[in-house]
Design an enzyme around this catalytic site. Structure first.
Site, PDB file in Angstrom:
ATOM      1  N   ARG A 105       0.004   5.555   3.874  1.00  0.00           N
ATOM      2  CA  ARG A 105      -1.625   6.418   4.116  1.00  0.00           C
ATOM      3  C   ARG A 105      -1.560   7.277   5.767  1.00  0.00           C
ATOM      4  O   ARG A 105      -2.898   7.878   5.428  1.00  0.00           O
ATOM      5  CB  ARG A 105      -2.277   4.463   4.602  1.00  0.00           C
TER       6      ARG A 105
ATOM      7  N   HIS B 118     -23.284   1.998   5.016  1.00  0.00           N
ATOM      8  CA  HIS B 118     -22.259   0.608   4.699  1.00  0.00           C
ATOM      9  C   HIS B 118     -23.567  -0.035   3.756  1.00  0.00           C
ATOM     10  O   HIS B 118     -24.949  -0.302   4.154  1.00  0.00           O
ATOM     11  CB  HIS B 118     -22.543  -0.201   5.066  1.00  0.00           C
TER      12      HIS B 118
END
Ligand code: GRF
Length: 204
Positions: free
Chosen positions: A67, A111
């Site tokens: 990652r 979000h």
């Protein structure tokens, strides 16, 4: 004043990216979207960005061993484009410290819930299933723990008795499309000051 260069990371539909792109056409926006990066080759967001003549790059996570390597490649692209602010707009990967260190206090996320409630995936459904009377959305700076950085802006959405997850999500999304494009120029104008967990918005 020179416009802040913005890089947007996407994974899917791209409606928040599109809202930022639309808002950036205004002269008073103070920021310009210079690059859109996606971890999904088929993200509809890429087509929307291309139609707006914004450079796009798809980087395939499968091409990177870890990652951190993937994030390093993202950082390289963003630095090459001289990006000063990164917006995560429906970007579905969790960023690593490699990414956070490259853009300290310069990464924002949207979000679809009133944080700190309902972190993680499907915030709207979590809130709906919980039975809240007020749902909403949050723009926040990104920190190492997902959905947990200092809050820049929030909008509340009342839940109606006849709502479904879909109708509620649609009204939350309408608010997302307002508060994300509002947060970007505040950053670009240097009006956001982080003090601990709080983000102070300086007056004119
Ligand atoms: C939005 O609901 C956003 O809050 C969440 O992912 C969704 C992305 O939608 N992080 P879009 O790609 O911006 O249309």
């Amino acid at each position: 004043m020179a416009k802040t260069k913005v890089g947007i990371l996407v994974s899917g539909r791209g409606s928040n990216m599109e809202a930022i792109l639309k808002a950036s056409k205004s002269n008073i926006f103070n920021a310009e979207v210079v690059l859109v990066l996606s971890d999904k080759a088929d993200a509809p967001a890429l087509e929307i960005a291309k139609a707006s003549k914004v450079p796009t790059v798809f980087l395939d996570p499968k091409d990177f061993p870890a990652r951190e390597d993937y994030d390093k490649a993202l950082v390289d692209q963003l630095n090459k484009a001289k990006v000063g602010l990164v917006c995560l707009a429906g970007y579905m990967r969790i960023v690593t410290p490699v990414f956070l260190k490259a853009f300290p206090n310069r990464i924002m996320n949207i979000h679809p819930a009133l944080l700190p409630s309902f972190k993680g995936l499907h915030g709207q459904k979590q809130a709906f299933d919980y039975g809240v009377k007020v749902a909403g959305c949050t723009v926040h700076f990104v920190s190492e723990e997902p959905d947990s950085g200092p809050i820049i802006a929030q909008a509340a959405v009342e839940v109606q008795e006849d709502d479904t997850v879909e109708t509620l999500s649609t009204r939350i999304l309408e608010e997302e499309h307002k508060i994300f494009p509002q947060a970007v120029p505040l950053f670009a104008q240097g009006k956001l000051e982080i003090k601990g967990r709080k983000v102070l918005i300086k007056e004119d």
